[in-house]
Design an enzyme around this catalytic site. Sequence first.
Site, PDB file in Angstrom:
ATOM      1  N   CYS A 313       0.817  -1.217   0.000  1.00 17.88           N
ATOM      2  CA  CYS A 313       0.000   0.000   0.000  1.00 17.88           C
ATOM      3  C   CYS A 313       0.841   1.253   0.000  1.00 17.88           C
ATOM      4  O   CYS A 313       1.843   1.337   0.708  1.00 17.88           O
ATOM      5  CB  CYS A 313      -0.841   0.070   1.270  1.00 17.88           C
ATOM      6  SG  CYS A 313      -1.928  -1.306   1.448  1.00 17.88           S
ATOM      7  N   ARG A 410     -12.152   0.542  -6.258  1.00 16.82           N
ATOM      8  CA  ARG A 410     -11.809   0.417  -4.852  1.00 16.82           C
ATOM      9  C   ARG A 410     -11.294   1.766  -4.342  1.00 16.82           C
ATOM     10  O   ARG A 410     -11.408   2.114  -3.191  1.00 16.82           O
ATOM     11  CB  ARG A 410     -10.726  -0.658  -4.689  1.00 16.82           C
ATOM     12  CG  ARG A 410     -10.233  -0.827  -3.282  1.00 16.82           C
ATOM     13  CD  ARG A 410      -9.190  -1.932  -3.182  1.00 16.82           C
ATOM     14  NE  ARG A 410      -8.344  -1.708  -2.020  1.00 16.82           N
ATOM     15  CZ  ARG A 410      -8.644  -2.077  -0.801  1.00 16.82           C
ATOM     16  NH1 ARG A 410      -9.756  -2.698  -0.552  1.00 16.82           N
ATOM     17  NH2 ARG A 410      -7.836  -1.808   0.209  1.00 16.82           N
TER      18      ARG A 410
HETATM   19  P1  XMP Z   1      -0.849  -7.302   3.281  1.00 20.56           P
HETATM   20  O1  XMP Z   1       0.001  -6.535   4.234  1.00 20.56           O
HETATM   21  O2  XMP Z   1      -1.447  -8.525   3.895  1.00 20.56           O
HETATM   22  O3  XMP Z   1      -2.064  -6.328   2.919  1.00 20.56           O
HETATM   23  O4  XMP Z   1      -0.131  -7.606   2.018  1.00 20.56           O
HETATM   24  C1  XMP Z   1      -3.168  -6.725   2.169  1.00 20.56           C
HETATM   25  C2  XMP Z   1      -4.212  -5.634   2.181  1.00 20.56           C
HETATM   26  O5  XMP Z   1      -3.728  -4.441   1.574  1.00 20.56           O
HETATM   27  C3  XMP Z   1      -4.830  -3.693   1.056  1.00 20.56           C
HETATM   28  N1  XMP Z   1      -4.518  -3.346  -0.330  1.00 20.56           N
HETATM   29  C4  XMP Z   1      -4.069  -2.141  -0.722  1.00 20.56           C
HETATM   30  N2  XMP Z   1      -3.892  -0.989  -0.032  1.00 20.56           N
HETATM   31  N3  XMP Z   1      -3.101   0.060  -1.998  1.00 20.56           N
HETATM   32  C5  XMP Z   1      -3.424   0.115  -0.686  1.00 20.56           C
HETATM   33  O6  XMP Z   1      -3.248   1.169  -0.081  1.00 20.56           O
HETATM   34  C6  XMP Z   1      -3.261  -1.067  -2.756  1.00 20.56           C
HETATM   35  O7  XMP Z   1      -2.949  -1.091  -3.939  1.00 20.56           O
HETATM   36  C7  XMP Z   1      -3.784  -2.206  -2.077  1.00 20.56           C
HETATM   37  N4  XMP Z   1      -4.095  -3.467  -2.498  1.00 20.56           N
HETATM   38  C8  XMP Z   1      -4.545  -4.122  -1.404  1.00 20.56           C
HETATM   39  C9  XMP Z   1      -6.054  -4.556   1.149  1.00 20.56           C
HETATM   40  O8  XMP Z   1      -6.805  -4.113   2.246  1.00 20.56           O
HETATM   41  C10 XMP Z   1      -5.462  -5.936   1.378  1.00 20.56           C
HETATM   42  O9  XMP Z   1      -6.323  -6.820   2.044  1.00 20.56           O
END
Ligand code: XMP
Length: 495
Positions: A313, A410
């Site tokens: 993120c 999203r």
């Molecule tokens: P982890 O730390 O488990 O996080 O890899 C997964 C979660 O990250 C969120 N997510 C995003 N957040 N930009 C963001 O700010 C993105 O492109 C993105 N893609 C996923 C989402 O909540 C996921 O479950």
Amino acid sequence: DGSPAEKLFNQGYSYTYDDVIFLPHYIDFPTDAVNLSTKLSRNIPLSIPCVSSPMDTVTESYMAAAMAAVGGIGIIHSNATPSEQADMIRSVKSRRVPILSSPVFKTPDSRIVNEFEGDDVPFVFVTQSGNEKSKLLGYVAKSDWLGLKDTEIKLGEIMRTDANVSVPCHYDLGQINGKLKEEGRDFVVLEKEGGEVVDVVTKEEVERVKGYPKLGKGTVGSDGRWMVGAAIGTRGSDKERLEHLVKAGVDVIVLDSSQGNSIYQIEMIKYVKQTYPELDVIGGNVVTMSQAQNLIKAGVDGLRVGMGSGSICTTQEVCAVGRGQATAVYKVSSIATQSGIPVIADGGISFSGHIVKALVLGASTVMMGSFLAGSTEAPGAYELNEKGLQVKKYRGMGSLEAMTKGSDQRYLGDTAKLKIAQGVVGAVADKGSVLKHVPYTMQAVKQGFQDLGASSLRSAHDLLRSKTLRLEVRTAAAQVEGGVHGLASHEKKAF
Ligand code: XMP
């Protein structure tokens, strides 16, 4: 000694999991006495608190089946057409084995023509439609076509048509294994009642899974099928998508947004609850008590917590909005508990210790992306990176690459069509099967609970709220000390 959570999280700081540490409490039970059963949402019980994230490099049917098999649940991503997403739900629902082989199907008129050279395809299955959606007519084994001189010959002419290769698709691993032994076969074909092929399971795959920790009953609904969730957005077209998913038998819906406290989401929550009162709907993401309160008022059955804490993120950097995940989980949980709404701690999980922290701070489950993306069951193939390490691609749903495929809503992409990335594309190391590493991780989580004197999630939450459990903030030096340090190299494997 230490501080109660209430004091620690009310000082105006945003803490991540790594910033805080629990002080050990008193142990009066063995590790195996720890019960991690929980709820994903109001009406979805799970035997382990693990959820796979709705991301297109994390959860498709194979991952969702494996997550259900270990007692958690998978949420199928929505970066696909509604019918593709519904097909993924159907695929999870139609089987009871957490195995996916990618069988090759052809029509009876197909010719050999060196077609399968290069691919390590042990069998080709022949159906009228040339895909799995019709009755099996026969199969051709590699040994059958390797010696063939006549490449013009049609598969229909050389296929084997022996009976007894098929079993009902609801067979579980034990039943399949019995059939393989009984018939002395290398594979069985899973079929629906009308004869439609669901999948092919080989002896080799059954042997692989047999070496993993014993699987329990898994997350099974009242219909005897695995439970599975799906993500949708909050646009008008998502109502149509939802209809497809409901028809496919989805058990829970996750409204996928990085900032869930919006008029769009509140209207969608109300729509889902009015149209499908039996279907649980999870709202989010939220990180504050007032955001959570709004969604609870609108009628959510679960809340997803986290903004910018995910490993891929960049929301906090790009938009200057978010919250440290430990603080967010604690704050939202404290308000959600009062309404009996389970909280999913989403993002930022790299170790079992992070899971312990999320659960003790009030979450009912953790949602994971990077932790699962290197698994055999995640979509995509392994590649070798420049260091010779086996990796799989893992990308943020707000990365330009994923948004190009359609996930921009999203991030409430505006009509100007200017895409701003809130995530990155990367890769994660091979972790092997979810069927192995999730049960091992749960064993580590149980040990953490035991150190805290908590034999269940409920007892952990009670100990925290009653101020029996105490925490401290770790200084930067304490965090270094808490990790491996001072070694020239070390073995990274935990099991
Ligand atoms: P982890 O730390 O488990 O996080 O890899 C997964 C979660 O990250 C969120 N997510 C995003 N957040 N930009 C963001 O700010 C993105 O492109 C993105 N893609 C996923 C989402 O909540 C996921 O479950």
